[in-house]
Design an enzyme around this catalytic site. Structure first.
Site, PDB file in Angstrom:
ATOM      1  CG  ASN A  25       0.534 -13.206  -0.194  1.00  0.00           C
ATOM      2  OD1 ASN A  25      -0.496 -13.798   0.393  1.00  0.00           O
ATOM      3  ND2 ASN A  25       0.018 -12.338  -1.076  1.00  0.00           N
ATOM      4  CG  ASP A  35      -1.185 -13.377  -5.779  1.00  0.00           C
ATOM      5  OD1 ASP A  35      -2.105 -14.266  -6.362  1.00  0.00           O
ATOM      6  OD2 ASP A  35      -0.736 -13.266  -4.781  1.00  0.00           O
ATOM      7  CE1 TYR A 126       6.620 -11.125  -1.237  1.00  0.00           C
ATOM      8  CE2 TYR A 126       6.724 -13.537  -1.511  1.00  0.00           C
ATOM      9  CZ  TYR A 126       6.110 -12.663  -1.010  1.00  0.00           C
ATOM     10  OH  TYR A 126       4.746 -12.628  -0.239  1.00  0.00           O
TER      11      TYR A 126
HETATM   12  N1  AR6 Z   1       3.297 -13.330 -16.553  1.00  0.00           N
HETATM   13  C1  AR6 Z   1       4.627 -13.561 -15.990  1.00  0.00           C
HETATM   14  N2  AR6 Z   1       5.728 -13.108 -15.428  1.00  0.00           N
HETATM   15  C2  AR6 Z   1       4.959 -11.927 -14.816  1.00  0.00           C
HETATM   16  C3  AR6 Z   1       3.899 -11.239 -15.028  1.00  0.00           C
HETATM   17  C4  AR6 Z   1       2.917 -12.125 -15.843  1.00  0.00           C
HETATM   18  N3  AR6 Z   1       1.596 -11.984 -16.076  1.00  0.00           N
HETATM   19  N4  AR6 Z   1       3.579 -10.405 -14.104  1.00  0.00           N
HETATM   20  C5  AR6 Z   1       4.743 -10.127 -13.455  1.00  0.00           C
HETATM   21  N5  AR6 Z   1       5.439 -11.145 -13.913  1.00  0.00           N
HETATM   22  P1  AR6 Z   1       6.119 -11.195  -8.566  1.00  0.00           P
HETATM   23  P2  AR6 Z   1       7.332 -12.369  -6.377  1.00  0.00           P
HETATM   24  C6  AR6 Z   1       7.039 -11.188 -13.343  1.00  0.00           C
HETATM   25  O1  AR6 Z   1       6.231  -9.816  -7.913  1.00  0.00           O
HETATM   26  O2  AR6 Z   1       8.594 -11.686  -6.571  1.00  0.00           O
HETATM   27  C7  AR6 Z   1       2.531 -10.404  -5.143  1.00  0.00           C
HETATM   28  O3  AR6 Z   1       2.020  -9.316  -4.767  1.00  0.00           O
HETATM   29  C8  AR6 Z   1       7.707 -10.328 -12.767  1.00  0.00           C
HETATM   30  O4  AR6 Z   1       8.037  -9.273 -13.539  1.00  0.00           O
HETATM   31  O5  AR6 Z   1       4.746 -11.509  -9.385  1.00  0.00           O
HETATM   32  O6  AR6 Z   1       7.247 -13.705  -5.878  1.00  0.00           O
HETATM   33  C9  AR6 Z   1       2.277 -11.556  -4.184  1.00  0.00           C
HETATM   34  O7  AR6 Z   1       0.827 -11.509  -3.684  1.00  0.00           O
HETATM   35  C10 AR6 Z   1       8.956 -11.037 -11.776  1.00  0.00           C
HETATM   36  O8  AR6 Z   1       9.860 -11.157 -12.868  1.00  0.00           O
HETATM   37  O9  AR6 Z   1       5.983 -12.375  -7.400  1.00  0.00           O
HETATM   38  C11 AR6 Z   1       3.296 -11.695  -3.154  1.00  0.00           C
HETATM   39  O10 AR6 Z   1       2.873 -10.818  -2.178  1.00  0.00           O
HETATM   40  C12 AR6 Z   1       8.168 -12.157 -11.523  1.00  0.00           C
HETATM   41  O11 AR6 Z   1       7.078 -12.529 -12.365  1.00  0.00           O
HETATM   42  C13 AR6 Z   1       4.594 -11.205  -3.909  1.00  0.00           C
HETATM   43  O12 AR6 Z   1       4.008 -10.241  -5.143  1.00  0.00           O
HETATM   44  C14 AR6 Z   1       7.725 -12.451 -10.046  1.00  0.00           C
HETATM   45  O13 AR6 Z   1       7.427 -11.160  -9.812  1.00  0.00           O
HETATM   46  C15 AR6 Z   1       5.301 -12.150  -4.568  1.00  0.00           C
HETATM   47  O14 AR6 Z   1       6.369 -11.590  -5.150  1.00  0.00           O
END
Ligand code: AR6
Length: 174
Positions: A25, A35, A126
């Protein structure tokens, strides 16, 4: 350059690559999803480097990326990319998502990264629709690789559904 792109179902923190990309973020202050996993597995040094960047430049705007070391992870670097929050699709979300990928790849080239792993940026907390995000991500990465020294780009998909969506978009990519 789609032949340099690999789709893998798994956890991004386990990837043995030069750089892994974090779905961060703009305050670089950590969070859940990718993250949270990266900061937990990588240890406190990543957070400390993020804090220094935050103090120096006030974080990282949406559509941009910054680079840190990777602490205890196998990778050398973590590239923290900030994707857009989905707001219905008419708020420049597509371009901002494309930009998050491109800025990450530019940093990777600058740091001589040869192998890099991306998560599906913006499609978790997001809320960006994954079908639309997959098409954009694969298109911009494939185009970017034409003029790049990067040898391999992995997309690490966390669920079967996301893996299927990306596989379909990959097949449709020219
Ligand atoms: N490895 C690979 N993919 C993953 C993992 C992992 N360990 N964990 C989750 N995913 P997101 P965004 C997938 O929410 O939408 C955070 O709080 C997940 O299922 O991680 O860009 C940050 O601090 C989804 O398909 O990222 C920001 O505030 C994808 O990764 C916010 O979330 C992205 O999910 C960013 O949100």
């Amino acid at each position: 350059m789609k032949e340099r792109i690999k789709l893998i179902k798994g956890n991004i923190v386990d990837q043995e690559v030069d750089a892994i990309v974090n779905a961060a973020n703009s305050s670089l202050s950590g969070g859940g999803g990718v993250d949270g996993a990266i900061h937990r597995a990588g240890g406190p040094s990543i957070d400390e480097e993020c804090r220094i960047i935050r103090e120096k430049q006030g974080g990282c705007p949406t559509g941009h990326a910054v680079i840190t070391g990777a602490g205890n992870l196998k990778a050398k670097y973590v590239i923290h990319a900030v994707g857009p929050i989905w707001r219905g699709g008419n708020h420049n979300e597509d371009n901002l998502l494309a930009s998050a990928y491109i800025e990450s790849l530019k940093l990777a080239d600058e740091y001589n990264v040869k192998t890099i792993a991306f998560p599906s940026i913006s499609t978790g907390a997001y809320g960006f629709p994954v079908e639309r995000a997959a098409k954009i991500a694969l298109r911009v990465v494939s185009d970017y690789l034409e003029g790049s020294n990067i040898k391999e780009v992995r997309f690490i998909l966390f669920s079967d559904k996301d893996y299927e969506v990306y596989s379909k978009a990959y097949e449709e990519l020219e």
